[in-house]
Design an enzyme around this catalytic site. Structure first.
Site, PDB file in Angstrom:
ATOM      1  N   HIS A  14       0.838  -1.322   0.129  1.00 48.32           N
ATOM      2  CA  HIS A  14       0.119  -0.587  -0.190  1.00 48.32           C
ATOM      3  C   HIS A  14       0.843   1.099   0.341  1.00 48.32           C
ATOM      4  O   HIS A  14       1.358   1.664   0.954  1.00 48.32           O
ATOM      5  CB  HIS A  14      -1.016   0.314   1.475  1.00 48.32           C
ATOM      6  CG  HIS A  14      -2.112   1.004   1.500  1.00 48.32           C
ATOM      7  ND1 HIS A  14      -3.792   0.760   1.446  1.00 48.32           N
ATOM      8  CD2 HIS A  14      -1.907   2.259   1.020  1.00 48.32           C
ATOM      9  CE1 HIS A  14      -4.138   2.162   1.376  1.00 48.32           C
ATOM     10  NE2 HIS A  14      -3.197   3.297   1.394  1.00 48.32           N
ATOM     11  N   HIS A  16       1.858   5.301  -1.638  1.00 45.62           N
ATOM     12  CA  HIS A  16       1.342   6.552  -2.089  1.00 45.62           C
ATOM     13  C   HIS A  16       2.455   7.231  -2.851  1.00 45.62           C
ATOM     14  O   HIS A  16       3.437   7.592  -2.681  1.00 45.62           O
ATOM     15  CB  HIS A  16       0.237   7.437  -1.458  1.00 45.62           C
ATOM     16  CG  HIS A  16      -0.800   7.358  -0.568  1.00 45.62           C
ATOM     17  ND1 HIS A  16      -2.006   7.117  -0.969  1.00 45.62           N
ATOM     18  CD2 HIS A  16      -0.864   6.503   0.626  1.00 45.62           C
ATOM     19  CE1 HIS A  16      -3.236   7.269  -0.561  1.00 45.62           C
ATOM     20  NE2 HIS A  16      -2.530   5.915   0.364  1.00 45.62           N
ATOM     21  N   LYS A 100      -9.458  -0.550  -5.355  1.00 46.93           N
ATOM     22  CA  LYS A 100      -9.993   0.022  -4.073  1.00 46.93           C
ATOM     23  C   LYS A 100     -10.688   0.586  -4.049  1.00 46.93           C
ATOM     24  O   LYS A 100     -11.456   1.414  -5.007  1.00 46.93           O
ATOM     25  CB  LYS A 100      -8.332   1.218  -4.377  1.00 46.93           C
ATOM     26  CG  LYS A 100      -8.499   2.315  -3.578  1.00 46.93           C
ATOM     27  CD  LYS A 100      -7.468   1.524  -1.780  1.00 46.93           C
ATOM     28  CE  LYS A 100      -7.913   2.341  -0.619  1.00 46.93           C
ATOM     29  NZ  LYS A 100      -6.637   2.383  -0.205  1.00 46.93           N
ATOM     30  N   HIS A 137      -9.984   1.041   2.190  1.00 46.97           N
ATOM     31  CA  HIS A 137      -9.648   1.897   3.105  1.00 46.97           C
ATOM     32  C   HIS A 137     -11.025   0.949   4.064  1.00 46.97           C
ATOM     33  O   HIS A 137     -12.172   2.637   3.869  1.00 46.97           O
ATOM     34  CB  HIS A 137     -10.197   3.010   2.242  1.00 46.97           C
ATOM     35  CG  HIS A 137      -9.779   4.083   3.229  1.00 46.97           C
ATOM     36  ND1 HIS A 137      -8.820   5.103   3.921  1.00 46.97           N
ATOM     37  CD2 HIS A 137     -10.324   4.776   4.245  1.00 46.97           C
ATOM     38  CE1 HIS A 137      -8.892   5.987   5.508  1.00 46.97           C
ATOM     39  NE2 HIS A 137      -9.586   5.781   5.236  1.00 46.97           N
ATOM     40  N   HIS A 175      -4.255  -1.097   5.853  1.00 45.36           N
ATOM     41  CA  HIS A 175      -3.832  -0.205   7.752  1.00 45.36           C
ATOM     42  C   HIS A 175      -5.093   0.225   8.673  1.00 45.36           C
ATOM     43  O   HIS A 175      -4.938   0.753   8.712  1.00 45.36           O
ATOM     44  CB  HIS A 175      -4.237   1.262   6.600  1.00 45.36           C
ATOM     45  CG  HIS A 175      -4.534   2.065   6.173  1.00 45.36           C
ATOM     46  ND1 HIS A 175      -6.027   2.369   6.186  1.00 45.36           N
ATOM     47  CD2 HIS A 175      -4.400   2.346   4.375  1.00 45.36           C
ATOM     48  CE1 HIS A 175      -6.797   2.742   5.046  1.00 45.36           C
ATOM     49  NE2 HIS A 175      -5.775   3.127   4.130  1.00 45.36           N
ATOM     50  N   LEU A 220      -5.028   9.188   8.507  1.00 46.25           N
ATOM     51  CA  LEU A 220      -6.487   7.953   8.019  1.00 46.25           C
ATOM     52  C   LEU A 220      -6.452   6.513   7.612  1.00 46.25           C
ATOM     53  O   LEU A 220      -5.198   6.906   7.144  1.00 46.25           O
ATOM     54  CB  LEU A 220      -6.809   8.648   6.595  1.00 46.25           C
ATOM     55  CG  LEU A 220      -7.412   9.883   7.741  1.00 46.25           C
ATOM     56  CD1 LEU A 220      -8.406  10.908   7.120  1.00 46.25           C
ATOM     57  CD2 LEU A 220      -8.549  10.430   9.455  1.00 46.25           C
ATOM     58  N   ASP A 248       1.287   2.782   4.037  1.00 41.83           N
ATOM     59  CA  ASP A 248       0.131   4.328   3.580  1.00 41.83           C
ATOM     60  C   ASP A 248       1.828   5.132   3.479  1.00 41.83           C
ATOM     61  O   ASP A 248       1.130   6.047   3.851  1.00 41.83           O
ATOM     62  CB  ASP A 248      -0.844   3.731   4.229  1.00 41.83           C
ATOM     63  CG  ASP A 248      -1.305   4.971   4.357  1.00 41.83           C
ATOM     64  OD1 ASP A 248      -1.720   5.597   3.024  1.00 41.83           O
ATOM     65  OD2 ASP A 248      -2.100   5.311   5.332  1.00 41.83           O
ATOM     66  N   ALA A 264      -3.531  14.732   5.610  1.00 36.16           N
ATOM     67  CA  ALA A 264      -3.206  13.739   6.604  1.00 36.16           C
ATOM     68  C   ALA A 264      -2.560  12.574   5.559  1.00 36.16           C
ATOM     69  O   ALA A 264      -2.990  12.702   4.775  1.00 36.16           O
ATOM     70  CB  ALA A 264      -4.772  12.555   6.662  1.00 36.16           C
TER      71      ALA A 264
HETATM   72  C1  NCD Z   1      -3.551   8.777   2.609  1.00 32.82           C
HETATM   73  C2  NCD Z   1      -2.972  10.275   0.805  1.00 32.82           C
HETATM   74  O1  NCD Z   1      -2.000  10.813   1.579  1.00 32.82           O
HETATM   75  O2  NCD Z   1      -3.568  10.237  -0.194  1.00 32.82           O
HETATM   76  N1  NCD Z   1      -3.118   9.836   3.837  1.00 32.82           N
HETATM   77  C3  NCD Z   1      -3.130   8.918   5.258  1.00 32.82           C
HETATM   78  O3  NCD Z   1      -3.397   9.312   5.682  1.00 32.82           O
HETATM   79  N2  NCD Z   1      -3.396   7.659   4.489  1.00 32.82           N
HETATM   80  C4  NCD Z   1      -4.443   8.529   1.880  1.00 32.82           C
HETATM   81  C5  NCD Z   1      -5.550   7.759   2.475  1.00 32.82           C
HETATM   82  O4  NCD Z   1      -4.957   5.790   2.379  1.00 32.82           O
HETATM   83  O5  NCD Z   1      -6.665   7.759   3.302  1.00 32.82           O
HETATM   84 ZN    ZN Z   2      -3.036   5.155   2.028  1.00 38.73          ZN
END
Ligand code: NCD
Ligand code: ZN
Length: 345
Positions: A14, A16, A100, A137, A175, A220, A248, A264
């Protein structure tokens, strides 16, 4: 005492990576340590079709440093307009590895998520048929539900009904942050797995709020109370096949974090392996680290374990406080304790 640790090269289930300048800045940190990662599709606009995923994959490959050996495992962002046949074709060509589900409004860039689960039933049924995992999520977005309860309520109101209505659907609870989620995952069959982040093994909600507000610990799902962190540590270090790493890692510039309504996300890609080695050693479970970071994830996703290895050395590790990007500095997650384990270059 162990001074080096050689493990199968890990994957991140996971992640980003964003796009553009941010992608180019953050990708090397992941590619340096991980062979593959499940790439989150919450761009603006989101990655919703196979052709979006193909284009995003190509941008990621184009941003890789020379000689990097990294494979992005693409996902599609489920919307109420997702076409089951587009999903099936993307799976058949090996382009995507999961879809997702973001409840609409649950987190960063989730406005196009799902409001009415009935509208995505045909997609979920197709996914069950072809064995394509749904990454979830797991938080309800109902403003009447306390933010610290949103995961537990989601399991009961949304997740369990989806799984009952779609037998055989493979689901990843992403997560997870609560004992409730650990208990739920343990009570299910092998079609259910759960990822755990690095930061949720390290911080509880006091770290965010006690003695001053710490925006870099806000993510989050939000970190919960200590008993939940302890349940996550027990699950991650158990070696059980259903639990594996999804960092994450979610970079935001400091400018976007440090404001009255900050974003977040914790950016953990650079130091995740050092932090995890520390956590597993504290739990006297270094022998389970490879299962968590390198073996359980591929097994769930039906992929081979990586051939090559990564070596950790107990020489002390130091990471910069920030990563500089063309969009501005991004703070690297500070675990709040010294790190003993360095990743051998
Ligand atoms: C993630 C993001 O910034 O894209 N933020 C986070 O707090 N984890 C989005 C997500 O996975 O919830
Ligand atoms: Zn995430």
């Amino acid at each position: 005492m162990t001074h080096t640790l050689t493990l199968r090269r890990p994957d991140d289930w996971h992640l980003h990576l964003r796009d553009g300048a941010m992608l180019r800045a953050v990708l090397p940190a992941t590619a340096a340590h991980f062979a593959r990662a499940i790439i989150m599709p919450n761009l603006v606009p989101p990655v919703v079709t196979a052709s979006d995923a193909r284009a995003y994959r190509d941008r990621i490959l184009g941003a890789l440093p020379e000689n990097a050996d990294f494979t992005p495992l693409m996902t599609l962002y489920l919307t109420e307009n997702t076409d089951p046949e587009d999903v099936a074709a993307a799976r058949a060509e090996g382009l995507i590895h999961a879809v997702k589900l973001y409840p609409a409004g649950a987190t960063t860039n989730s406005a196009s998520g799902v409001s009415n689960i009935d509208r995505v039933r045909p997609v979920l049924e197709k996914m069950a048929e072809i064995g394509l995992p749904l990454c979830v999520h797991g938080e309800v977005t109902d403003p009447d539900i306390d933010i610290f309860d949103r995961e537990a309520v989601f399991i009961e109101r949304v997740l369990d009904p989806i799984r009952r209505a779609t037998p055989g659907l493979r689901v990843v609870m992403e997560h997870i942050t609560t004992r409730d989620a650990v208990d739920y995952a343990r009570a299910q069959d092998e079609t259910l797995a759960a990822t755990i982040t690095t930061h949720h093994l390290v911080i509880n909600r006091n770290h965010i709020l006690a003695g001053g507000i710490r925006p870099h610990y806000y993510c989050l799902p939000v970190a919960k109370r200590e008993t939940h962190r302890q349940a996550l540590r027990a699950a991650a270090t158990s070696g059980e096949a259903r639990f594996f790493l999804g960092t994450d890692s979610a970079p935001h510039t400091d400018a976007n974090k440090l404001q009255p309504c900050g974003c977040a996300g914790c950016f953990t890609a650079p130091n995740t392996l050092s932090i995890l080695a520390q956590v597993f050693e504290e739990e006297d479970a270094l022998n389970q680290l490879e299962a968590f970071i390198s073996r359980n994830g591929p097994a769930f996703y039906g992929l081979p374990v990586n051939d090559d290895t990564v070596t950790l050395e107990k020489t002390g590790a130091h990471y910069a406080a920030h990563l500089d990007t063309d969009e501005g500095p991004v703070t690297i997650f500070d675990p709040g304790f010294p790190l003993d384990w360095a990743v051998r270059a």
